[in-house]
Scaffold this motif. Sequence first.
Motif, PDB file in Angstrom:
ATOM      1  N   SER A 612      69.057  67.544 116.613  1.00 30.11           N
ATOM      2  CA  SER A 612      67.638  68.168 116.599  1.00 30.11           C
ATOM      3  C   SER A 612      66.592  66.959 117.193  1.00 30.11           C
ATOM      4  CB  SER A 612      67.175  68.632 115.401  1.00 30.11           C
ATOM      5  OG  SER A 612      66.969  67.607 114.323  1.00 30.11           O
ATOM      6  N   LYS A 614      63.184  65.854 117.484  1.00 30.68           N
ATOM      7  CA  LYS A 614      61.822  66.284 117.196  1.00 30.68           C
ATOM      8  C   LYS A 614      61.123  64.938 117.071  1.00 30.68           C
ATOM      9  CE  LYS A 614      59.148  68.126 113.378  1.00 30.68           C
ATOM     10  NZ  LYS A 614      59.237  68.783 111.993  1.00 30.68           N
ATOM     11  N   ARG A 620      55.558  59.447 117.831  1.00 29.27           N
ATOM     12  CA  ARG A 620      54.370  60.065 118.270  1.00 29.27           C
ATOM     13  C   ARG A 620      52.958  59.066 118.822  1.00 29.27           C
ATOM     14  NH1 ARG A 620      55.712  63.999 114.400  1.00 29.27           N
ATOM     15  NH2 ARG A 620      53.914  63.289 113.032  1.00 29.27           N
ATOM     16  N   ASN A 641      58.205  72.932 130.737  1.00 26.38           N
ATOM     17  CA  ASN A 641      58.956  71.708 130.441  1.00 26.38           C
ATOM     18  C   ASN A 641      58.374  70.422 131.042  1.00 26.38           C
ATOM     19  OD1 ASN A 641      61.199  73.320 128.911  1.00 26.38           O
ATOM     20  ND2 ASN A 641      61.919  73.892 130.882  1.00 26.38           N
ATOM     21  N   TRP A 669      66.291  61.244 123.639  1.00 28.00           N
ATOM     22  CA  TRP A 669      65.136  62.056 124.561  1.00 28.00           C
ATOM     23  C   TRP A 669      65.755  61.529 125.912  1.00 28.00           C
ATOM     24  CZ3 TRP A 669      62.378  65.981 122.945  1.00 28.00           C
ATOM     25  CH2 TRP A 669      62.005  65.845 121.377  1.00 28.00           C
ATOM     26  N   HIS A 691      61.552  68.935 128.458  1.00 22.96           N
ATOM     27  CA  HIS A 691      61.705  69.617 127.252  1.00 22.96           C
ATOM     28  C   HIS A 691      60.046  70.220 126.969  1.00 22.96           C
ATOM     29  CE1 HIS A 691      62.409  70.413 122.996  1.00 22.96           C
ATOM     30  NE2 HIS A 691      63.948  70.359 123.193  1.00 22.96           N
ATOM     31  N   SER A 692      60.082  71.332 126.269  1.00 24.74           N
ATOM     32  CA  SER A 692      59.088  71.768 125.976  1.00 24.74           C
ATOM     33  C   SER A 692      58.063  71.132 124.905  1.00 24.74           C
ATOM     34  CB  SER A 692      59.177  73.345 125.581  1.00 24.74           C
ATOM     35  OG  SER A 692      60.028  73.533 124.325  1.00 24.74           O
ATOM     36  N   TYR A 693      58.747  70.286 124.199  1.00 24.96           N
ATOM     37  CA  TYR A 693      58.354  69.633 123.030  1.00 24.96           C
ATOM     38  C   TYR A 693      57.208  68.904 123.574  1.00 24.96           C
ATOM     39  CZ  TYR A 693      58.030  67.248 118.369  1.00 24.96           C
ATOM     40  OH  TYR A 693      57.577  66.736 117.432  1.00 24.96           O
ATOM     41  N   PHE A 694      57.089  68.320 124.922  1.00 29.20           N
ATOM     42  CA  PHE A 694      56.096  67.414 125.221  1.00 29.20           C
ATOM     43  C   PHE A 694      54.940  68.265 125.771  1.00 29.20           C
ATOM     44  CE2 PHE A 694      60.078  65.007 126.187  1.00 29.20           C
ATOM     45  CZ  PHE A 694      59.972  64.030 125.078  1.00 29.20           C
TER      46      PHE A 694
END
Length: 838
Positions: A612, A614, A620, A641, A669, A691-694
């Motif tokens: 996963s 995260k 961060r 993305n 990543w 990635h959409s997480y950024f």
Amino acid sequence: MLLRGGAQELSSSALAVTTTVSLKSNHTFTSPMRTAISSSFRVIRSLALSFPHSHRRFIRNIFVFEPSPLTVSSHIKNTRLSPFLGAPRPTASVAAFTASVEHLSREDERVGVEENWNFNEESGNEFSDFDASAAANDLKHLPSPFFEVKELEELPEQWRRSKLAWLCKQLPAHKHATSIRILNAQRKWITQEDATYIAVHCTRIRENETAFRVYKWMTKQHWFRFDFALATKIADYLGKERKFSKCREIFDDIINQGKVPSESTFHILTVAYLSAPVQGSLEEACGIYNRMIQLGGYKPRLSLHNSLFRALVSKPGGSSKLYLKQAEFIFHNLVTSGLEIHKDIYAGLIWLHSYQDRIDRERIRSLREEMRSVGIQEGRDVLLSILRACSREGDTEEAERTWLKLLESDCGIPSQAFVYRMEVYAKVGEPMKSLEIFRGMQECLESTSVVAYHKIIEVMSKAQEMEIAETIMSEFLDSGLKPLMPSFIDLMSMYFNLNLHGKLESTFSQCIEKCHPNRTIYNIYLDSLVKSGHIDKAEDIFSKMNNDGTIGVNSRSCNTILAGHLSSGDYIKAEKIYDLMCQKKYDIDSSLMEKLEYILSLKRKVIKKPISLKLTKEQREILVGLLLGGLCIETDEERRNHAIHFEFNENSDVHSVLRRHIHDQYHEWLNSPGMPNDEENLPFRFSTIRHSYFGFYADQFWPKGQPVIPKLIHRWLSPRVLAYWYMHGGQRMASGDILLKLKSATREDVERVVKTLKTKSLDCRVKRKGRVFWIGFFGSNAVWFWKLTEPYILDGLKELLKPGHPLEKGVTEDQNINFDSDSDFDDRASNFRDSDNQ
């Protein structure tokens, strides 16, 4: 018009000539007129220079009414706010006369700048055709677009002539922010023709920075219509001064308008990038060169082909091999254009081929045949490249033939040739022959190179000739040559394969004393401790690696210590290592999974899948610090993305250590998450997956494809953020004080950062240099900043970054920022205070 006016007045006095030519000089950029202007100015200068220096100054001050520097500075100081209250309105004749006098005065001081844009003073040699200076010399032969600008006296309104003359004098005297405020105050009346006249005037008096500011201001006005000729002219002038970033900005504007830049702009921008000592400039030069041919359909000059090729082969062999396709493309263009191919082009292309992982022997053979067909003899460089190619393939016959050619030549045998011969025989399983060559080199040459020691110790270690390897290593240590690390790694690998763990440990201790340790040497020692059953000692070494950010652990380290705990039956510690691997998202060896699954099933614990994606809290905070230090985010067109681009300076000792740590922190990543076995091959540039997480970081720091400082930055400036900002985008000054770099920020952005720092009892000073703000911590503030961030600074960087004592190495250019003056700042002060309202 200029020649006619000049001819009528030459019969009178030098003053009359000066006044007439000044009032009637035409702002047309055609080649004949430019020549005429230059000729007339030379006549004027010859008349003026016929007087003694003191008389020339007297004539200029009395007859031309030029005020003294003190008078000018006093006048500007007393009328700073005049741009906001409106421009003065002198008479047209006085305004035109003043602007023309300033033009002639500056022309006299900067004679000869326009026609000769040589970046190097040397020219005329045979070899200069293959150097960057030759490409710069070709600039004057490139055509440029024609356009014409009206004269001041041709404008019907007297007040417009006065204001334009005043702007032409004021704008070059101020820095960026003040110039923009002056222009903004003229929005009600100024037109594109007026702004074009100002920009052209600035280029004529060599104030190209001011011309660029005026042009960029024009593009933001509602009446702006793109002017290809003006954009080309300003871009070319900026490129000739090596201001490649501003030249590229206008170049991109031309592309975005759906137009193809002129050949001169392509040529000048490529030369500007080649002359720039900035990381990544060579790649940009290659890109512009390729677009010049593919997009513009132009045929570059021979000098540009040669200059770009020279830049490609000037890189070290390990990195230059990546440019083989580009070099072949240049060679193809030379052939198809029917241009003469320099002998160094052949030699450089063979040199690049010899460094490839897979040698194209047919291509090398064809290049050698072409050289012979045109009568070019194979020099030492070509023969060395052939030897290098043979060493990679183990071709002993070709290597010996090439060796004989080197012996027959009068150029002498370099040490690399011996090294390549040693490698050839090592490839075919004859290590003793390699040793014989090494001893022969020591007899033939007065000194033994570091590379030769590395190679022979590597050959003997792989052949497990322990006594010989130890003897040569002892010689290497006595010689005082460095670096020693590659040879220590070879020796320890040999001892590990021979199960000589005692010798391996003593070699490890010796390596720690003489070298800066890295993860590779620690991993070998860790493998040895686990293999020999010293699990407790292995656990201590693993803990030290994990706590030292400059060394760190990777998947190999974790799997090694996990195997040790499982083999010793210490399942509690094995479970902790398993949790650590899940946290770091490392893959577990399949040989360990079966036993690990059984142990975890006894506790009814579900096997975690470390897949996963995260970010942890630490990741961060690190990311925020790196973004403040200049990290880039790339976003797709739909802004769904995003990818983080990590880039580190190859010439920075701090960045060399930091990149390994960052690669470990974000390994899951990355596009290629596997850590290379050889840490020296770790790239200085790498990117995460899209990635959409950024998305959060893209919206906060890169909302419109440009870097900004978020309004909520005060919430995120934790000590860890400041530490990574310091390591990535800061530096220690020669005095021991601390600087932080902040790119592409506004005054409001910097004010928010400074106010947040003050809440942490950190007083600082701010200085602007170009587009970069520098935040300086001096004296006790630097010490307090260090105390705040030291727990998060990597152990291997604390000596390099700790304030309070001078640097061991030379001071960099960025560290020569003078915080005691306003010379590098755009307004009156370089300090931010709480009372500022700007």
